[in-house]
Design a protein around this motif. Structure first.
Motif, PDB file in Angstrom:
ATOM      1  N   ARG A  90       6.915 -41.597  14.887  1.00 52.66           N
ATOM      2  CA  ARG A  90       6.127 -41.995  13.718  1.00 52.66           C
ATOM      3  C   ARG A  90       6.493 -43.423  13.347  1.00 52.66           C
ATOM      4  O   ARG A  90       7.621 -43.872  13.538  1.00 52.66           O
ATOM      5  N   TYR A  91       5.507 -44.115  12.820  1.00 54.28           N
ATOM      6  CA  TYR A  91       5.671 -45.487  12.358  1.00 54.28           C
ATOM      7  C   TYR A  91       5.391 -45.534  10.864  1.00 54.28           C
ATOM      8  O   TYR A  91       4.426 -44.911  10.395  1.00 54.28           O
ATOM      9  N   ARG A  92       6.187 -46.250  10.127  1.00 55.87           N
ATOM     10  CA  ARG A  92       5.914 -46.458   8.703  1.00 55.87           C
ATOM     11  C   ARG A  92       4.859 -47.555   8.590  1.00 55.87           C
ATOM     12  O   ARG A  92       4.965 -48.608   9.208  1.00 55.87           O
ATOM     13  N   ARG A  93       3.827 -47.295   7.799  1.00 52.60           N
ATOM     14  CA  ARG A  93       2.710 -48.235   7.687  1.00 52.60           C
ATOM     15  C   ARG A  93       3.185 -49.647   7.337  1.00 52.60           C
ATOM     16  O   ARG A  93       2.740 -50.624   7.923  1.00 52.60           O
ATOM     17  N   ARG A  94       4.127 -49.759   6.427  1.00 48.50           N
ATOM     18  CA  ARG A  94       4.577 -51.094   6.026  1.00 48.50           C
ATOM     19  C   ARG A  94       5.285 -51.822   7.168  1.00 48.50           C
ATOM     20  O   ARG A  94       5.186 -53.033   7.288  1.00 48.50           O
ATOM     21  N   ASP A  95       5.982 -51.082   8.043  1.00 49.81           N
ATOM     22  CA  ASP A  95       6.614 -51.700   9.209  1.00 49.81           C
ATOM     23  C   ASP A  95       5.562 -52.231  10.179  1.00 49.81           C
ATOM     24  O   ASP A  95       5.724 -53.306  10.755  1.00 49.81           O
ATOM     25  N   VAL A  96       4.491 -51.473  10.353  1.00 49.30           N
ATOM     26  CA  VAL A  96       3.402 -51.912  11.229  1.00 49.30           C
ATOM     27  C   VAL A  96       2.738 -53.153  10.645  1.00 49.30           C
ATOM     28  O   VAL A  96       2.484 -54.131  11.366  1.00 49.30           O
ATOM     29  N   GLU A  97       2.493 -53.140   9.348  1.00 51.96           N
ATOM     30  CA  GLU A  97       1.860 -54.300   8.700  1.00 51.96           C
ATOM     31  C   GLU A  97       2.751 -55.542   8.800  1.00 51.96           C
ATOM     32  O   GLU A  97       2.256 -56.637   9.055  1.00 51.96           O
ATOM     33  N   SER A 110       2.634 -49.594   1.767  1.00 55.06           N
ATOM     34  CA  SER A 110       2.658 -48.146   1.711  1.00 55.06           C
ATOM     35  C   SER A 110       3.787 -47.552   2.556  1.00 55.06           C
ATOM     36  O   SER A 110       4.202 -48.127   3.556  1.00 55.06           O
ATOM     37  N   ASP A 111       4.255 -46.388   2.129  1.00 59.39           N
ATOM     38  CA  ASP A 111       5.269 -45.661   2.881  1.00 59.39           C
ATOM     39  C   ASP A 111       4.656 -44.550   3.724  1.00 59.39           C
ATOM     40  O   ASP A 111       5.362 -43.643   4.150  1.00 59.39           O
ATOM     41  N   ASP A 112       3.345 -44.599   3.960  1.00 57.04           N
ATOM     42  CA  ASP A 112       2.702 -43.602   4.812  1.00 57.04           C
ATOM     43  C   ASP A 112       3.317 -43.637   6.205  1.00 57.04           C
ATOM     44  O   ASP A 112       3.661 -44.701   6.713  1.00 57.04           O
ATOM     45  N   TRP A 113       3.434 -42.472   6.826  1.00 56.11           N
ATOM     46  CA  TRP A 113       3.921 -42.384   8.205  1.00 56.11           C
ATOM     47  C   TRP A 113       2.728 -42.164   9.118  1.00 56.11           C
ATOM     48  O   TRP A 113       1.895 -41.287   8.867  1.00 56.11           O
ATOM     49  N   LEU A 114       2.631 -42.961  10.168  1.00 54.14           N
ATOM     50  CA  LEU A 114       1.492 -42.943  11.066  1.00 54.14           C
ATOM     51  C   LEU A 114       1.889 -42.457  12.452  1.00 54.14           C
ATOM     52  O   LEU A 114       2.992 -42.737  12.922  1.00 54.14           O
ATOM     53  N   THR A 115       0.966 -41.777  13.106  1.00 58.97           N
ATOM     54  CA  THR A 115       1.179 -41.361  14.490  1.00 58.97           C
ATOM     55  C   THR A 115       0.915 -42.557  15.408  1.00 58.97           C
ATOM     56  O   THR A 115       0.273 -43.532  15.007  1.00 58.97           O
ATOM     57  N   PRO A 116       1.374 -42.479  16.657  1.00 58.44           N
ATOM     58  CA  PRO A 116       1.055 -43.551  17.597  1.00 58.44           C
ATOM     59  C   PRO A 116      -0.455 -43.784  17.744  1.00 58.44           C
ATOM     60  O   PRO A 116      -0.897 -44.927  17.871  1.00 58.44           O
ATOM     61  N   SER A 117      -1.248 -42.725  17.702  1.00 60.18           N
ATOM     62  CA  SER A 117      -2.707 -42.884  17.803  1.00 60.18           C
ATOM     63  C   SER A 117      -3.262 -43.663  16.617  1.00 60.18           C
ATOM     64  O   SER A 117      -4.149 -44.508  16.782  1.00 60.18           O
ATOM     65  N   GLU A 118      -2.753 -43.381  15.432  1.00 57.11           N
ATOM     66  CA  GLU A 118      -3.207 -44.103  14.245  1.00 57.11           C
ATOM     67  C   GLU A 118      -2.801 -45.574  14.306  1.00 57.11           C
ATOM     68  O   GLU A 118      -3.578 -46.462  13.937  1.00 57.11           O
ATOM     69  N   VAL A 119      -1.598 -45.841  14.801  1.00 53.97           N
ATOM     70  CA  VAL A 119      -1.134 -47.224  14.931  1.00 53.97           C
ATOM     71  C   VAL A 119      -1.947 -47.950  15.997  1.00 53.97           C
ATOM     72  O   VAL A 119      -2.309 -49.122  15.827  1.00 53.97           O
ATOM     73  N   ALA A 120      -2.278 -47.261  17.083  1.00 51.90           N
ATOM     74  CA  ALA A 120      -3.098 -47.865  18.135  1.00 51.90           C
ATOM     75  C   ALA A 120      -4.451 -48.290  17.573  1.00 51.90           C
ATOM     76  O   ALA A 120      -4.935 -49.395  17.848  1.00 51.90           O
ATOM     77  N   GLU A 121      -5.040 -47.446  16.756  1.00 54.99           N
ATOM     78  CA  GLU A 121      -6.328 -47.777  16.139  1.00 54.99           C
ATOM     79  C   GLU A 121      -6.188 -48.962  15.189  1.00 54.99           C
ATOM     80  O   GLU A 121      -7.014 -49.880  15.193  1.00 54.99           O
TER      81      GLU A 121
END
Length: 63
Positions: A46-53, A2-13
């Motif tokens: 912001r973090y891109r969901r696919r980068d986090v994954e 996904s190309d969703d953009w996440l906040t640091p709080s969302e990435v932390a979770e």
């Protein structure tokens, strides 16, 4: 992926890390790739969901 953009709080979770740990990782260049949307010390991150994954899978880190 996904190309969703996440906040640091969302990435932390998602990663089970604290927001402060993600901040430290950004400073050390160890965490997932991120984008800084506004300038300055307190700029919005912001973090891109696919980068986090990818980072969770062991693929990439911030440069």
């Amino acid at each position: 992926m996904s190309d969703d953009w996440l906040t640091p709080s969302e990435v932390a979770e998602l990663t089970k890390l604290s927001v402060q740990t993600l901040t430290n990782y950004r400073w050390q260049g160890r965490g997932p790739a991120f984008r800084k949307l506004t300038p300055g010390r307190s700029g919005r991150i912001r973090y891109r969901r696919r980068d986090v994954e990818q980072w969770l899978a062991g693929g990439t880190a911030a440069a």
